[in-house]
Write a protein that holds these residues in place. Structure first.
Motif, short mmCIF file in Angstrom:
data_model
loop_
_atom_site.label_atom_id
_atom_site.label_comp_id
_atom_site.label_asym_id
_atom_site.label_seq_id
_atom_site.Cartn_x
_atom_site.Cartn_y
_atom_site.Cartn_z
N GLN A 42 0.81 -1.23 0.00
CA GLN A 42 0.00 0.00 0.00
C GLN A 42 0.84 1.27 0.00
N ALA A 43 1.98 1.25 0.65
CA ALA A 43 2.88 2.41 0.64
C ALA A 43 3.76 2.25 -0.59
N ILE A 44 3.56 3.11 -1.56
CA ILE A 44 4.19 2.90 -2.86
C ILE A 44 5.44 3.78 -2.97
N GLY A 45 6.60 3.13 -2.89
CA GLY A 45 7.88 3.86 -2.97
C GLY A 45 8.10 4.51 -4.32
N GLU A 46 7.39 4.04 -5.34
CA GLU A 46 7.54 4.65 -6.68
C GLU A 46 6.93 6.04 -6.71
N GLY A 47 6.10 6.41 -5.71
CA GLY A 47 5.53 7.77 -5.68
C GLY A 47 4.19 7.77 -4.96
N THR A 78 9.24 4.58 0.60
CA THR A 78 8.15 3.70 1.01
C THR A 78 7.69 4.06 2.42
N ARG A 79 8.65 4.27 3.29
CA ARG A 79 8.32 4.62 4.68
C ARG A 79 7.58 5.96 4.73
N LEU A 80 8.04 6.90 3.93
CA LEU A 80 7.39 8.22 3.90
C LEU A 80 5.94 8.10 3.41
N ALA A 117 -0.22 1.05 8.21
CA ALA A 117 0.48 0.31 9.27
C ALA A 117 1.76 -0.31 8.71
N HIS A 118 2.87 -0.12 9.44
CA HIS A 118 4.14 -0.69 9.00
C HIS A 118 5.11 -0.76 10.17
N GLU A 119 6.16 -1.51 9.99
CA GLU A 119 7.23 -1.59 10.99
C GLU A 119 8.57 -1.49 10.27
N ILE A 120 9.54 -0.86 10.91
CA ILE A 120 10.91 -0.89 10.41
C ILE A 120 11.65 -1.93 11.24
N LEU A 121 12.26 -2.90 10.59
CA LEU A 121 12.86 -4.02 11.29
C LEU A 121 14.39 -3.98 11.21
N SER A 122 15.03 -4.23 12.36
CA SER A 122 16.49 -4.32 12.39
C SER A 122 16.91 -5.69 11.88
N HIS A 123 18.19 -5.88 11.74
CA HIS A 123 18.66 -7.19 11.30
C HIS A 123 18.27 -8.28 12.30
N ASP A 124 18.36 -7.98 13.58
CA ASP A 124 17.96 -8.98 14.59
C ASP A 124 16.48 -9.33 14.47
N ASP A 125 15.65 -8.29 14.28
CA ASP A 125 14.20 -8.54 14.09
C ASP A 125 14.00 -9.47 12.89
N LEU A 126 14.71 -9.16 11.81
CA LEU A 126 14.53 -9.94 10.57
C LEU A 126 14.89 -11.40 10.81
N PRO A 161 1.99 -5.13 7.15
CA PRO A 161 1.10 -6.29 7.35
C PRO A 161 -0.07 -6.33 6.37
N GLY A 162 -0.49 -5.19 5.82
CA GLY A 162 -1.63 -5.16 4.90
C GLY A 162 -1.26 -5.46 3.46
N GLY A 163 0.04 -5.68 3.20
CA GLY A 163 0.46 -6.06 1.84
C GLY A 163 0.27 -7.55 1.63
N GLY A 164 0.65 -8.01 0.46
CA GLY A 164 0.52 -9.44 0.17
C GLY A 164 0.52 -9.70 -1.31
N TRP A 165 -0.36 -10.57 -1.76
CA TRP A 165 -0.40 -10.85 -3.20
C TRP A 165 -1.84 -10.97 -3.71
N VAL A 166 -1.96 -10.71 -5.01
CA VAL A 166 -3.25 -10.77 -5.68
C VAL A 166 -3.14 -11.85 -6.76
N SER A 167 -4.21 -12.58 -6.97
CA SER A 167 -4.24 -13.55 -8.08
C SER A 167 -4.72 -12.82 -9.33
N PRO A 168 -3.85 -12.61 -10.32
CA PRO A 168 -4.29 -11.86 -11.51
C PRO A 168 -5.36 -12.62 -12.28
N GLU A 169 -5.21 -13.94 -12.33
CA GLU A 169 -6.21 -14.72 -13.09
C GLU A 169 -7.57 -14.65 -12.40
N ALA A 170 -7.58 -14.75 -11.06
CA ALA A 170 -8.86 -14.71 -10.34
C ALA A 170 -9.51 -13.34 -10.48
#
Ligand SMILES: Cc1cc2nc3c(=O)[nH]c(=O)nc-3n(C[C@H](O)[C@H](O)[C@H](O)COP(=O)(O)OP(=O)(O)OC[C@H]3O[C@@H](n4cnc5c(N)ncnc54)[C@H](O)[C@@H]3O)c2cc1C
Length: 394
Positions: A56-61, A114-116, A124-133, A152-161
């Protein structure tokens, strides 16, 4: 044969964008017809291969964010109308080196942007350190300097569906659909537009939406055709061999991982959709300009292996170089990599919806809606000024 049934709107190309437009037109009670040279969903354009990342947060703009937010709402509604699963919110993870100001081409500052965008739109988002990852996502072989953005609200869409549901709903509400119909010409005249087809038919409508994907240039004046360049892309499915990570791969997020400064130093992928047997992963090619009617659709074993060795080995833990499946697809890229959603340059009754490079699917449901409203009401509910054709021609 001339079709005199008098459509309000004609949609040329029924892939991601066109199926969305047809559905939005039909649900508004418009008399609408959709035409496609193939029978969507199909594997010959830009919209196949089981999954598309959505975030949802689109780093492209930030101009893109309203599209994806609205698209999620449309797909949620379609899912409840049709009982079809379209959107899976499994989370989206952007792995990256910390933003150190280095020039990484179009990926420069992507995590920051993306963060901005997330902060600007309250996503909703989190910035994760290497330990978190390491603790939360043990399936990734991250390096000590890596950081993560997790949505957490991101994911994937089925293009065919999504295409199937939109076309079926459109048809149920009265849209006419003609597949295996190649539009060979489009012209504007007083009071409307006329499409001619390869089988000799002419179809008239008050207005049209042109969503022909990688073929869009066929409908543009010659001098503008080079603005839309189709590039061959590859999708690869590799086998996994770490049963102890099966759960992590199956329940995990989608991911994007720029791992160096070069154009090839990037890949993205999906959780395992077959219970830990394999992963679908891909990179991006911007030096593989092709003719959409005539290019090599077979992914060579050497192409998959080179990608595995360069980007995946040691980063996606348990992934083997054994290819279980591969496919090609088309990105259609503009000079600034941004979308074009605007009136056709010589036919103001035609709305042009570009194939939107490598990240259009997540926005497609809303782009279809905006194109319909712009065509029939003259205004889009989402600001389209960043996507004008004119910006590329000055
Ligand atoms: C490999 C790959 C990975 C991607 N990953 C992502 C991702 O993770 N997330 C994301 O958001 N986006 C992603 N995208 C981008 C996204 O998939 C595209 O932006 C989107 O699918 C383009 O849809 P479209 O409707 O423009 O094109 P298409 O779906 O190809 O539709 C165009 C349609 O027009 C028809 N047509 C063409 N010419 C004619 C004609 N003359 N007459 C009649 N019909 C015609 C074609 O048959 C086709 O059905 C990816 C794209 C690719 C290729």
């Amino acid at each position: 044969m001339t079709d005199r049934s008098g459509y309000d709107l004609m949609v040329i190309g029924l892939g991601a964008m066109g199926s969305a437009a047809l559905y939005q037109a039909a649900r508004r009670g418009l008399r609408v017809i959709g035409l496609d040279r193939h029978a969507p969903p199909h594997t010959l354009g830009s919209t196949h291969g089981e999954t598309r990342i959505t975030r949802q947060a689109i780093g492209e703009g930030t101009a893109y964010v309203p599209f994806v937010l609205r698209s999620h709402a449309i797909w949620d509604e379609l899912e409840s109308q049709t009982g079809t699963r379209i959107l899976t919110r499994c989370g989206a993870l952007l792995l990256s080196q910390p933003d150190d100001g280095a020039d990484r081409g179009i990926r420069t500052g992507f995590l920051q942007r993306t963060r901005l965008a997330a902060e600007t739109f309250g996503i909703a988002h989190e910035i994760l350190s290497h330990d978190d990852l390491r603790h939360r996502f043990p399936q990734f072989g991250t390096a000590a300097e890596d950081v993560g953005y997790y949505e957490p609200g991101g994911g994937w869409v089925s293009p065919e569906a999504a295409i199937t549901a939109q076309l079926a709903e459109a048809a149920r509400m009265g849209a006419a659909i003609r597949t295996d119909t190649v539009v060979t010409g489009l012209s504007q005249h007083a009071g409307g537009v006329t499409a001619t087809t390869a089988d000799g038919a002419t179809i008239r409508a008050d207005r049209a939406i042109l969503s022909a994907g990688a073929w869009v240039a066929d409908f543009l004046p010659h001098d503008l055709r080079p603005l839309f360049q189709p590039h061959r892309q590859m999708l690869h499915w590799f086998a996994l061999d770490r049963p102890d990570l099966s759960r992590a791969w199956t329940d995990g997020p989608v991911y994007m991982w720029p791992h160096g400064d070069g154009q090839d130093d990037f890949f993205y992928g999906f959780p395992s959709l077959d219970g830990g047997g394999s992963l679908k992963v891909a990179n991006e090619q911007y030096n593989a300009l092709v003719d959409p009617n005539d290019f090599n659709r077979v992914v060579g074993a050497g192409e998959s292996r080179a990608f595995y060795d360069h980007s995946l080995a040691g980063r996606l833990l348990g992934l083997t170089p054994r290819v279980t499946k591969a496919a090609t697809c088309l990105y259609t890229v503009t000079p600034d990599s941004a979308f074009v959603i605007d009136s056709h340059p010589t036919m103001d009754l035609v709305q042009l919806v570009s194939p939107c490079s490598g990240h259009g699917f997540k926005h497609s449901a809303a782009i279809g809606e905006c194109a319909v409203l712009r065509a029939v009401e003259g205004a889009s509910p989402i600001d389209l000024s960043a996507f004008s054709l004119g910006r590329l021609t000055v």
